[in-house]
Design a protein around this motif. Structure first.
Motif, PDB file in Angstrom:
ATOM      1  N   MET A 185       0.874  -1.227  -0.029  1.00 54.85           N
ATOM      2  CA  MET A 185      -0.114  -0.039   0.037  1.00 54.85           C
ATOM      3  C   MET A 185       0.763   1.266   0.049  1.00 54.85           C
ATOM      4  SD  MET A 185      -2.204   1.800   2.785  1.00 54.85           S
ATOM      5  CE  MET A 185      -2.444   3.646   2.422  1.00 54.85           C
ATOM      6  N   SER A 212      -7.366   0.564  -2.260  1.00 55.17           N
ATOM      7  CA  SER A 212      -6.173  -0.100  -2.515  1.00 55.17           C
ATOM      8  C   SER A 212      -5.577  -0.344  -3.857  1.00 55.17           C
ATOM      9  CB  SER A 212      -6.271  -1.705  -1.901  1.00 55.17           C
ATOM     10  OG  SER A 212      -6.652  -1.712  -0.436  1.00 55.17           O
ATOM     11  N   ASN A 259      -6.119  -6.238  -1.728  1.00 55.66           N
ATOM     12  CA  ASN A 259      -6.514  -5.214  -1.110  1.00 55.66           C
ATOM     13  C   ASN A 259      -6.782  -5.350   0.428  1.00 55.66           C
ATOM     14  OD1 ASN A 259      -9.261  -5.822  -0.389  1.00 55.66           O
ATOM     15  ND2 ASN A 259      -9.123  -6.669  -2.344  1.00 55.66           N
ATOM     16  N   TYR A 260      -6.713  -4.145   0.956  1.00 55.47           N
ATOM     17  CA  TYR A 260      -7.090  -3.817   2.341  1.00 55.47           C
ATOM     18  C   TYR A 260      -8.411  -3.219   2.519  1.00 55.47           C
ATOM     19  CZ  TYR A 260      -5.591   1.288   2.416  1.00 55.47           C
ATOM     20  OH  TYR A 260      -5.440   2.189   2.197  1.00 55.47           O
TER      21      TYR A 260
END
Length: 185
Positions: free
Chosen positions: A1, A117, A111-112
């Motif tokens: 990220m 993301s 992805n978070y």
């Protein structure tokens, strides 16, 4: 990220660490390596686990944890984070360049947060990778299907999925109803 500063990266990493499902990671590992950790407490020292296999992983975790015995919680934490890259776009590009140098020829972007993301990666990291010549910035014309099959915008007639053309449109000839019923059910 990608983050704008290393301090922000540390904050994001700490936040992501709070979201780790340690039991879930151990369950996944149990299935992957064939050792059932489901009966062990997360705070069980890895040195107490009796197994013939995965000694290298246990040694790796023991090397990462200092000042106390490593636990199953540490195993879950390190397996959940060992491929995580958080930092400035330049730092992420540096790490991905190192991976490429070692022979990695592709990545899976996890992805978070959706869609943030992906947007952050595309808007911040991709341009950095393109400037370094690590990924392409120009693409040939056409759809992915055209690039894979070298034909028009539809599947070629030889493809097995063509028998389902029009299957979900009323009045259009497609797969037999019983075939669709079986596929949907």
């Amino acid at each position: 990220m990608p983050t704008s500063t290393e301090a922000e990266a540390a904050r994001v990493a700490a936040e992501l660490d709070e979201w780790i499902d340690h039991d879930g990671h151990l369950a996944h590992m149990s299935g992957s390596i064939g050792i059932d950790f489901g009966h062990d407490d997360l705070d069980t020292p890895v040195g107490e686990i009796k197994t013939e296999g995965v000694q290298s992983m246990i040694g790796w975790i023991n090397d990462l944890v200092t000042g106390r015995p490593a636990t199953l919680r540490d195993v879950a934490h390190h397996t959940a984070t060992n491929l995580r890259i958080i930092g400035t776009p330049e730092k992420i590009a540096d790490e991905l360049a190192a991976w490429q140098q070692s022979g990695v020829d592709g990545i899976n972007l996890m992805n978070y947060e959706i869609p943030t993301s992906y947007e952050d990666f595309v808007d911040q990291v991709i341009p950095t990778l393109q400037k370094r010549g690590l990924i392409q910035s120009e693409y040939s014309d056409g759809t992915l299907r055209q690039k894979i099959f070298g034909e028009g915008d539809r599947l070629p007639d030889r493809h097995h999925a063509t028998r389902y053309r029009g299957a979900f449109q009323a009045g259009v000839t497609g797969a037999p109803d019983e075939t669709l019923a079986g596929a949907v059910n």
